[in-house]
Design a protein around this motif. Sequence first.
Motif, PDB file in Angstrom:
ATOM      1  N   ASP A   5       0.862  -1.175   0.000  1.00  0.00           N
ATOM      2  CA  ASP A   5       0.000   0.000   0.000  1.00  0.00           C
ATOM      3  C   ASP A   5       0.899   1.225   0.000  1.00  0.00           C
ATOM      4  OD1 ASP A   5      -2.143  -1.675   0.156  1.00  0.00           O
ATOM      5  OD2 ASP A   5      -2.587  -1.289   2.263  1.00  0.00           O
TER       6      ASP A   5
ATOM      7  N   THR B 168       1.408   5.532   0.428  1.00  0.00           N
ATOM      8  CA  THR B 168       0.865   6.754   1.020  1.00  0.00           C
ATOM      9  C   THR B 168       1.720   7.941   0.604  1.00  0.00           C
ATOM     10  OG1 THR B 168       0.222   7.836   3.091  1.00  0.00           O
ATOM     11  CG2 THR B 168       2.210   6.484   3.156  1.00  0.00           C
TER      12      THR B 168
ATOM     13  N   ARG C 276      -5.879   8.236   3.333  1.00  0.00           N
ATOM     14  CA  ARG C 276      -5.991   7.132   2.387  1.00  0.00           C
ATOM     15  C   ARG C 276      -6.894   7.461   1.203  1.00  0.00           C
ATOM     16  NH1 ARG C 276      -4.908   2.313   4.423  1.00  0.00           N
ATOM     17  NH2 ARG C 276      -4.529   1.755   2.244  1.00  0.00           N
TER      18      ARG C 276
ATOM     19  N   ASP D 285      -4.862   9.849  -0.943  1.00  0.00           N
ATOM     20  CA  ASP D 285      -3.752   9.076  -1.496  1.00  0.00           C
ATOM     21  C   ASP D 285      -4.209   8.122  -2.596  1.00  0.00           C
ATOM     22  OD1 ASP D 285      -1.777  10.210   0.055  1.00  0.00           O
ATOM     23  OD2 ASP D 285      -1.912   8.721   1.659  1.00  0.00           O
ATOM     24  N   LEU D 286      -5.452   7.701  -2.527  1.00  0.00           N
ATOM     25  CA  LEU D 286      -5.990   6.817  -3.568  1.00  0.00           C
ATOM     26  C   LEU D 286      -5.806   7.439  -4.945  1.00  0.00           C
ATOM     27  CD1 LEU D 286      -7.741   4.312  -4.376  1.00  0.00           C
ATOM     28  CD2 LEU D 286      -9.724   5.817  -4.110  1.00  0.00           C
TER      29      LEU D 286
ATOM     30  N   SER E 274      -1.923   8.300  -5.872  1.00  0.00           N
ATOM     31  CA  SER E 274      -1.098   7.117  -6.115  1.00  0.00           C
ATOM     32  C   SER E 274      -1.641   6.248  -7.245  1.00  0.00           C
ATOM     33  CB  SER E 274      -0.996   6.281  -4.839  1.00  0.00           C
ATOM     34  OG  SER E 274      -2.272   5.755  -4.484  1.00  0.00           O
TER      35      SER E 274
ATOM     36  N   SER F 297      -3.275   3.180  -3.182  1.00  0.00           N
ATOM     37  CA  SER F 297      -3.330   3.334  -1.724  1.00  0.00           C
ATOM     38  C   SER F 297      -3.809   2.051  -1.047  1.00  0.00           C
ATOM     39  CB  SER F 297      -4.235   4.523  -1.363  1.00  0.00           C
ATOM     40  OG  SER F 297      -4.469   4.584   0.014  1.00  0.00           O
TER      41      SER F 297
ATOM     42  N   PRO G 239       1.320   1.324   5.447  1.00  0.00           N
ATOM     43  CA  PRO G 239       1.572   1.697   4.050  1.00  0.00           C
ATOM     44  C   PRO G 239       2.976   2.273   3.871  1.00  0.00           C
ATOM     45  CG  PRO G 239      -0.589   2.455   4.751  1.00  0.00           C
ATOM     46  CD  PRO G 239       0.097   1.967   5.982  1.00  0.00           C
TER      47      PRO G 239
END
Length: 492
Positions: A363, A365, A370, A373-374, A377, A381, A419
């Motif tokens: 995962d 970060t 989160r 970050d989804l 990234s 995430s 993460p």
Amino acid sequence: MTDDVRSSPHTGTVLPEGRPFWIVDGRAYDFTEWARIHPGGATWFGPSQGRDISALIHTYHRDPVRLRKFLSRYEIEGFTERDVLPKLGVPPFLLEPDFDAARDLPRLNYADEGSLLAEIRTAVNARFAKRDLKRLDRRFDLVTWAIGLAHVAMLGLFVGGLAPAWAFVIVMVLTRTALAGAGHYHLHRRWNDKKRLQTPLGKALFDINYVGTSLIGTDGHVLLHHPYMGSGADVKKTFFDGMLRLHPLLRVPGYTLHKLGICLLGLSMRAREIARFEQRGGNAAIRADFWIVRAWLLVELVACVATGHWLAWLVQFFLTLWFNTFLVVSSHDFEDDAPDDLSVIPVALRDDWAANQICLSYDLTIVGNRWIDLWLSAGLSPHRVHHVLPYQASGFANLKTEATVRAVSEQAGITWERPRNLLFDRFPAVIRHYLFRPVKALPPPSPPAGATPLVSAGGVPIPPGPVERPVRGGQLGMIVRYTADGFRGVGV
């Protein structure tokens, strides 16, 4: 050349001929009829023909036990697991030269009862109804649309002289990353491919960051990387290892030019190759979504060049490409040929598929939230949940179910690591690996004409891969060839 020839002369891909077959748990099936009514669409059956798809059957369905009643209808005789395509029907440069699927595909425990995957799936299904997860998927798609509109709006503002170049570059990098992450999840979704003309644009968004290739991602990413992660069949690692054949000083310009070629021309050439050879008779549905995104990428470039902003376009291309490349490889430990992450798995679960997925996936970060970050990234995430439950259709669903997956895993003795920080933990490691590792040796050349052909464990001849052409001019010749391959669509 007849219409039913399926072997590609440019990539060396060899696909099965004769009666279609698929292997599941040691038995052979002909799913040609089932593919036409498969609720998830027929897309998955073409690339997987002639393979052992046991891992896909058991890991890509919310309730795989229900499938057992269908299997017996399509069972056939005459094929065994030793008859699977040795090179999986993919371009041979994506696999090690001696790879043989009958021998080298991993045999892990993904049983429908008793495995860690079964326990996780049971807990998630008990806690979350399908309608609840679909509601999260719709919210995920709404955010995707909003980001897409922001991306288009920024291009319009910039070429219209209403936004500075620095803002254009930042927004392009961020929105391309986020949209490609959405495309990543759409690539795993069901697809009604019965219509001749269709535009599932979500899947084609996988290409928007210049790294993804949605046209072949269904196979390379969904069907090979996910079920066989970390093995010789995991083409994701090999895909990025191509740049390691260049001298460290040549990797940044070489990979950048290679991907520029793929963006401008190469992927379109590869699409033509797939239509002519790898899809029988070229009668597959027209992927309008693929061509719309390819056209849009060119529209962006032309708009910037026509308004004198070619340098800003090149800067955002370079930053987007390298940020997303490092981001993608940061989600796994591709730096080591024999990763030590499996040492943390309890001995009783060393051969468990879900345990391997959890411990070989990271995962990521960036800012610590989160849900934000989804998007920053590219959807990575909640990467561990995505690998354990690859059929879930959005990052929001993965984040929501993470606590349940974590609880079951920890109860089984698997520590749920924090993460990994993308910028300060993973980026330094992957930069050292991809930009400073010594030159990787070329694979041995194909055997000369007249040599005894290789055979698989089942006695099936292994087609030789394309002969490695000698590279003149040393590393200078290598970078010229690598760049040219990008424009020719070889290497994707």
